[in-house]
Write an enzyme that holds these catalytic residues in place. Structure first.
Site, PDB file in Angstrom:
ATOM      1  N   TYR A 144      39.853  41.979  44.344  1.00 57.77           N
ATOM      2  CA  TYR A 144      39.392  41.130  43.236  1.00 57.77           C
ATOM      3  C   TYR A 144      40.413  41.233  42.114  1.00 57.77           C
ATOM      4  O   TYR A 144      40.886  42.335  41.799  1.00 57.77           O
ATOM      5  CB  TYR A 144      38.017  41.621  42.760  1.00 57.77           C
ATOM      6  CG  TYR A 144      37.483  40.917  41.529  1.00 57.77           C
ATOM      7  CD1 TYR A 144      37.099  39.581  41.566  1.00 57.77           C
ATOM      8  CD2 TYR A 144      37.336  41.601  40.314  1.00 57.77           C
ATOM      9  CE1 TYR A 144      36.583  38.940  40.443  1.00 57.77           C
ATOM     10  CE2 TYR A 144      36.821  40.970  39.183  1.00 57.77           C
ATOM     11  CZ  TYR A 144      36.450  39.634  39.258  1.00 57.77           C
ATOM     12  OH  TYR A 144      35.945  39.022  38.139  1.00 57.77           O
ATOM     13  N   ASP A 239      48.081  44.773  41.145  1.00 59.46           N
ATOM     14  CA  ASP A 239      46.961  44.731  40.210  1.00 59.46           C
ATOM     15  C   ASP A 239      46.419  46.147  40.080  1.00 59.46           C
ATOM     16  O   ASP A 239      45.687  46.635  40.935  1.00 59.46           O
ATOM     17  CB  ASP A 239      45.885  43.759  40.719  1.00 59.46           C
ATOM     18  CG  ASP A 239      44.698  43.691  39.766  1.00 59.46           C
ATOM     19  OD1 ASP A 239      44.583  44.573  38.886  1.00 59.46           O
ATOM     20  OD2 ASP A 239      43.882  42.768  39.914  1.00 59.46           O
ATOM     21  N   LYS A 267      41.180  48.043  31.889  1.00 60.13           N
ATOM     22  CA  LYS A 267      40.265  49.196  31.904  1.00 60.13           C
ATOM     23  C   LYS A 267      40.766  50.408  31.108  1.00 60.13           C
ATOM     24  O   LYS A 267      40.597  50.468  29.904  1.00 60.13           O
ATOM     25  CB  LYS A 267      39.922  49.579  33.352  1.00 60.13           C
ATOM     26  CG  LYS A 267      39.245  48.418  34.101  1.00 60.13           C
ATOM     27  CD  LYS A 267      38.611  48.833  35.389  1.00 60.13           C
ATOM     28  CE  LYS A 267      38.172  47.655  36.242  1.00 60.13           C
ATOM     29  NZ  LYS A 267      36.819  47.173  36.060  1.00 60.13           N
TER      30      LYS A 267
HETATM   31  N1  PLP Z   1      41.606  43.325  38.696  1.00 61.82           N
HETATM   32  C1  PLP Z   1      40.903  44.338  39.220  1.00 61.82           C
HETATM   33  C2  PLP Z   1      41.523  45.179  40.279  1.00 61.82           C
HETATM   34  C3  PLP Z   1      39.617  44.614  38.776  1.00 61.82           C
HETATM   35  O1  PLP Z   1      38.932  45.621  39.311  1.00 61.82           O
HETATM   36  C4  PLP Z   1      39.071  43.804  37.754  1.00 61.82           C
HETATM   37  C5  PLP Z   1      37.713  44.044  37.259  1.00 61.82           C
HETATM   38  O2  PLP Z   1      36.969  44.850  37.753  1.00 61.82           O
HETATM   39  C6  PLP Z   1      39.843  42.763  37.235  1.00 61.82           C
HETATM   40  C7  PLP Z   1      41.113  42.546  37.721  1.00 61.82           C
HETATM   41  C8  PLP Z   1      39.308  41.905  36.143  1.00 61.82           C
HETATM   42  O3  PLP Z   1      39.261  42.628  34.958  1.00 61.82           O
HETATM   43  P1  PLP Z   1      38.252  42.211  33.779  1.00 61.82           P
HETATM   44  O4  PLP Z   1      36.872  42.482  34.287  1.00 61.82           O
HETATM   45  O5  PLP Z   1      38.673  43.081  32.629  1.00 61.82           O
HETATM   46  O6  PLP Z   1      38.481  40.768  33.513  1.00 61.82           O
END
Ligand code: PLP
Length: 430
Positions: A144, A239, A267
């Site tokens: 994700y 990511d 995060k």
């Molecule tokens: N990328 C990863 C790996 C994530 O786990 C998340 C959210 O859990 C995101 C992107 C998206 O981040 P946000 O919830 O701060 O938009």
């Protein structure tokens, strides 16, 4: 367990907030029942509106690596609060946080701050497309990257065919520019690059998948990705919104010794306030406005309170034993859970990497593919989740989320957790 106040709060919220929540997984749809409303947190503990206490393994979905309400972070936010909340101008804390990130992640020469992981991933994709003058994006099933249109895409009829939207509202034409492959399937990746490597702008991957529970990369998978993208002039985007500063002082890429071209962060770098970031090679990063032509902007990007919180959090990770201890307690937890499962004849496999872990109700000795996660016993997970809740242990309300341990999860907290789990495993045995 009395949950009257939480239930009342949820019913009130449902009338004016869709589903009562501001992010879907919080609604407990995957496990049934009503969400718990928390009112405070301290170290590894969360307290709900009814006064129930829980040992927390969600950590606000990752950011609270130092534990809840850590004095260092609280003091830094308070100090900035006294000076002002937002200026909408450059200020020194932005540079300070950028410096902390570039000093720790060798592949990151420059950083652009944004306000969420979604925003960061969306910008990384646009930047990769703008830099390469190509349009195709490759991602992996079960990973994700936030909810930007280009990334809410699933595989079409075959893995190497054009992607299709995974949500109504995502234009078909946008989804068709994203190809979705199987995580940990190196030969599929090789096949795709053999066929159309020259058209691929970027590959985006969670180096340790944390949105299909916790699935580490198989040896060779990320290495092949690095080689194929380099050969074809595509951008490799890690990511690390979840894995950044969670699995190693230099994040997952340092753990695996692979340098991506761009890194997406979130995060932990906000320490619980809304921060995301894109970082990477200087020549690529300078393609962003105002030095380059790729547009990106944000009213609250680099917000001073959020920067102060992120700086304090990263500084709180500087103790050389921090990650050693984090890993030790995560391993203790996972091996203790494994032991409880064995004693009670419950088929269970665990994955853990430093401060993140996954529990899988399965007969399989190892979990490395999304299909294997999907085949796990969901009914048993639901029973496990509610059993833990009743015993004062809070894990994510979905079998597709990684668990997080913080610096506040001492050996004694892990022992308390395992004690609380014992009757839950006995009940699972029936
Ligand atoms: N990328 C990863 C790996 C994530 O786990 C998340 C959210 O859990 C995101 C992107 C998206 O981040 P946000 O919830 O701060 O938009």
């Amino acid at each position: 367990m009395n949950t009257d106040h939480s239930s009342k709060a949820f019913n009130e919220a449902r009338a004016i907030i869709p589903g009562g929540v501001n992010s879907p997984v919080r609604a407990f749809k995957a496990v049934g029942g009503n969400p718990v409303y928390f009112s405070s947190g301290e170290g590894p503990w969360l307290v709900d509106l009814d006064g129930n206490r829980f040992i927390d393994y969600v950590g606000s979905w990752g950011p609270m690596v130092l534990g809840h309400n850590h004095p260092r972070v609280r003091d830094a936010i308070s100090a900035q609060l006294a000076k002002g909340v937002s200026f909408g101008t450059p200020h020194e804390l932005e540079t300070e946080l950028a410096r902390l990130i570039t000093a720790r992640i060798p592949s990151v020469d420059m950083v652009r701050m944004v306000s969420s992981g979604t925003e960061a991933a969306m910008t990384a994709i646009r930047l990769a497309r703008g830099f390469t003058n190509r349009e195709l994006i490759v991602k992996f099933e079960g990973c994700y990257h936030g909810h930007a249109d280009a990334l809410l895409v699933k595989a079409g009829s075959g893995a190497l065919t054009l992607g299709v939207p995974s949500s109504p509202g995502v234009p078909k034409a946008v989804a068709e520019q994203t190809l979705t492959l199987e995580f940990n399937n190196t030969s599929q990746l090789q096949q795709l690059f053999g066929r159309m490597g020259d058209s691929i702008a970027a590959v985006i991957v969670e180096p340790i998948a944390g949105n299909m529970n916790c699935v580490p990369p198989e040896p060779g998978f990320l290495e092949a990705m690095r080689e194929l993208t380099s050969q074809s002039g595509s951008i490799l985007i890690f990511d690390e919104v979840m894995t950044g500063f969670r699995v190693h002082p230099g994040s997952a890429q340092s753990l695996f010794a692979i340098e991506p071209d761009l890194t997406v962060l979130g995060k932990i770098i906000g320490g619980g306030l809304p921060v995301g970031a894109i970082g990477g090679r200087q020549d690529i990063m300078e393609h962003l406005a105002p030095t380059g032509p790729v547009y990106q902007a944000g009213t609250l990007s680099g917000n001073p309170l959020a920067m102060a919180s992120g700086i304090a959090t990263l500084e709180g990770l500087e103790d050389e034993n921090f990650y050693v201890e984090l890993e030790r307690q995560t391993k203790n937890l996972c091996s203790g859970i494994g032991e409880l499962a064995r004693t009670n004849d419950i088929p269970l496999t665990t994955n853990c990497v430093c401060g993140m872990f996954g529990l899988f109700f399965t007969e399989l000795p190892q979990i490395s593919r999304f299909a294997q996660v999907q085949a796990c016993d969901q009914g048993r997970f639901q029973q496990f989740f509610h059993g833990l809740l009743n015993q004062g242990v809070y894990i994510a309300p979905s079998a597709f989320e990684a668990g997080f341990v913080s610096g506040a999860h001492t050996a004694s907290i892990v022992d308390q957790t395992l004690e609380a789990m014992e009757p839950v495993f006995r009940a699972l045995r029936g």
